[in-house]
Design an enzyme around this catalytic site. Sequence first.
Site, PDB file in Angstrom:
ATOM      1  N   ASP A 129      40.616  33.164  42.665  1.00 19.52           N
ATOM      2  CA  ASP A 129      39.188  32.933  42.921  1.00 19.52           C
ATOM      3  C   ASP A 129      39.094  31.957  44.091  1.00 19.52           C
ATOM      4  O   ASP A 129      39.710  30.898  44.080  1.00 19.52           O
ATOM      5  CB  ASP A 129      38.516  32.347  41.672  1.00 19.52           C
ATOM      6  CG  ASP A 129      37.001  32.213  41.825  1.00 19.52           C
ATOM      7  OD1 ASP A 129      36.278  32.594  40.894  1.00 19.52           O
ATOM      8  OD2 ASP A 129      36.536  31.710  42.865  1.00 19.52           O
TER       9      ASP A 129
ATOM     10  N   GLU B 236      36.961  37.249  44.141  1.00 21.44           N
ATOM     11  CA  GLU B 236      37.938  37.233  43.050  1.00 21.44           C
ATOM     12  C   GLU B 236      38.763  38.514  43.038  1.00 21.44           C
ATOM     13  O   GLU B 236      38.230  39.601  43.250  1.00 21.44           O
ATOM     14  CB  GLU B 236      37.212  37.135  41.697  1.00 21.44           C
ATOM     15  CG  GLU B 236      36.480  35.848  41.498  1.00 21.44           C
ATOM     16  CD  GLU B 236      35.523  35.897  40.323  1.00 21.44           C
ATOM     17  OE1 GLU B 236      35.698  36.730  39.417  1.00 21.44           O
ATOM     18  OE2 GLU B 236      34.584  35.092  40.335  1.00 21.44           O
TER      19      GLU B 236
HETATM   20  N1  DCP Z   1      27.018  33.225  44.819  1.00 19.30           N
HETATM   21  C1  DCP Z   1      25.675  33.514  45.007  1.00 19.30           C
HETATM   22  N2  DCP Z   1      24.752  33.174  44.044  1.00 19.30           N
HETATM   23  C2  DCP Z   1      25.144  32.551  42.901  1.00 19.30           C
HETATM   24  C3  DCP Z   1      26.513  32.280  42.679  1.00 19.30           C
HETATM   25  C4  DCP Z   1      27.431  32.627  43.677  1.00 19.30           C
HETATM   26  O1  DCP Z   1      25.320  34.077  46.038  1.00 19.30           O
HETATM   27  N3  DCP Z   1      24.235  32.212  41.964  1.00 19.30           N
HETATM   28  C5  DCP Z   1      27.986  33.563  45.895  1.00 19.30           C
HETATM   29  C6  DCP Z   1      28.287  32.337  46.703  1.00 19.30           C
HETATM   30  C7  DCP Z   1      29.646  31.914  46.277  1.00 19.30           C
HETATM   31  C8  DCP Z   1      30.286  33.221  45.867  1.00 19.30           C
HETATM   32  O2  DCP Z   1      29.223  34.026  45.381  1.00 19.30           O
HETATM   33  O3  DCP Z   1      30.362  31.260  47.312  1.00 19.30           O
HETATM   34  C9  DCP Z   1      31.357  33.058  44.816  1.00 19.30           C
HETATM   35  O4  DCP Z   1      30.782  32.496  43.643  1.00 19.30           O
HETATM   36  P1  DCP Z   1      31.585  31.517  42.700  1.00 19.30           P
HETATM   37  O5  DCP Z   1      30.834  31.459  41.419  1.00 19.30           O
HETATM   38  O6  DCP Z   1      33.012  31.878  42.650  1.00 19.30           O
HETATM   39  O7  DCP Z   1      31.395  30.088  43.363  1.00 19.30           O
HETATM   40  P2  DCP Z   1      32.081  29.443  44.613  1.00 19.30           P
HETATM   41  O8  DCP Z   1      33.197  30.264  45.165  1.00 19.30           O
HETATM   42  O9  DCP Z   1      31.017  29.102  45.599  1.00 19.30           O
HETATM   43  O10 DCP Z   1      32.643  28.074  44.016  1.00 19.30           O
HETATM   44  P3  DCP Z   1      33.927  27.816  43.090  1.00 19.30           P
HETATM   45  O11 DCP Z   1      34.813  26.929  43.916  1.00 19.30           O
HETATM   46  O12 DCP Z   1      33.371  27.081  41.914  1.00 19.30           O
HETATM   47  O13 DCP Z   1      34.528  29.115  42.751  1.00 19.30           O
HETATM   48 CA    CA Z   2      34.789  31.133  43.851  1.00 23.66          CA
HETATM   49 CA    CA Z   3      33.973  33.658  41.788  1.00 19.69          CA
END
Ligand code: DCP
Ligand code: CA
Ligand code: CA
Length: 350
Positions: free
Chosen positions: A8, A107
């Site tokens: 991830d 992922e």
């Molecule tokens: N995303 C989005 N809206 C959301 C959640 C996520 O558009 N409510 C998008 C932005 C993120 C991507 O999907 O960058 C991946 O989501 P993740 O939940 O894996 O979160 P992140 O990668 O940003 O952070 P982490 O380091 O916690 O995985």
């Molecule tokens: Ca992520």
């Molecule tokens: Ca993710």
Amino acid sequence: MPLVIFIDMDYFFAACEELRRPELKGKPFIVGTSPEESKMKGVVQTCNYEARAFGVRSGMATSEAYRKKKELVYVEADDPYYEELSRRVLQLLRSYQLPIEGYSIDEFAIDATQLGYERAFDTAKAMKARVNTEIGLPCTMGVSMGKTFAKMACDEAKPNGAKLLREEEIPGFLRGKGVRKLPGIGPKTEERLKALGITTLDELARADVNRLIAELGSNGSWLHNLALGKDSAKVMDAQEVLSISRERTLDEQTRDPKRLDLEIERIADMVIEEVRKSQYSFKTVTSKARYADFTERIRSRTLQNYSSSGEVLKATAKQLARELIGDRPIRKVGVRVSTLISAKGQQRLV
Ligand code: DCP
Ligand code: CA
Ligand code: CA
């Protein structure tokens, strides 16, 4: 259960932005979508860890994020750019020649069964280092039996980490955790479980599976198994032919419909077991016959609706097989299902 490397990407959209705009590094910023009128009316898609330190989170209204931290930098989301980087990560991971399933934009699940724990964990760490140096993005790796537990291990190792969770460690790992920690349990399922008096994974594991099925449908038994530490779902490589099939050479050649029916039923049972394990529904059924002269013929039918029923499969496959009976005796028969849909995520695969 398959041994899975789960990757991830860390703060994915925000990390992509830091990659092309290094001046953003170290400053709290959010990536958002805003309606044309005002950025304040949009939603935070993600943010870097500097912004998280102030309590800013994905899914939060932009206005709320600014209440938490006035000096946030706002970056407009650029989906095509993130998709391009996601493809590059997938391409790099593919170079390891292991089956790989894209789980979401950031992922990936990799089947590492052939490697065993130690080599799988070393491979995961090597992949992580290469994603970091060759693409320039941070990520976290989880290695465990089953996609679900590999993903959970990954969640716990965030950010920029790697965690190996052996099968025998899974029960202890799950103990005491709230049900929301299980991928697949969102706020709605959490509420429904709460109504049954279930808030932890221990309680979910101890719950009566029939009661769970009554409340949540087939998802109930799936979640119950996960709480028990069991996840047999396969890593589905999108490059594999998306069908499930079995075939069998007959003990003796035949043209007898009754004899053929019995064979088809046996094979259909094997196919349906695989369908259940991988949690798919199918829409196309194919029967195949190989004749004494080694020629082959197939007959296919597309059903009106998606199905995962053994009865539907058997009835359809038997009918199709009967249409394959001709002058020549049959020496081998097969049954295949295709046009698969993931029953879990309702995600179309073909
Ligand atoms: N995303 C989005 N809206 C959301 C959640 C996520 O558009 N409510 C998008 C932005 C993120 C991507 O999907 O960058 C991946 O989501 P993740 O939940 O894996 O979160 P992140 O990668 O940003 O952070 P982490 O380091 O916690 O995985
Ligand atoms: Ca992520
Ligand atoms: Ca993710």
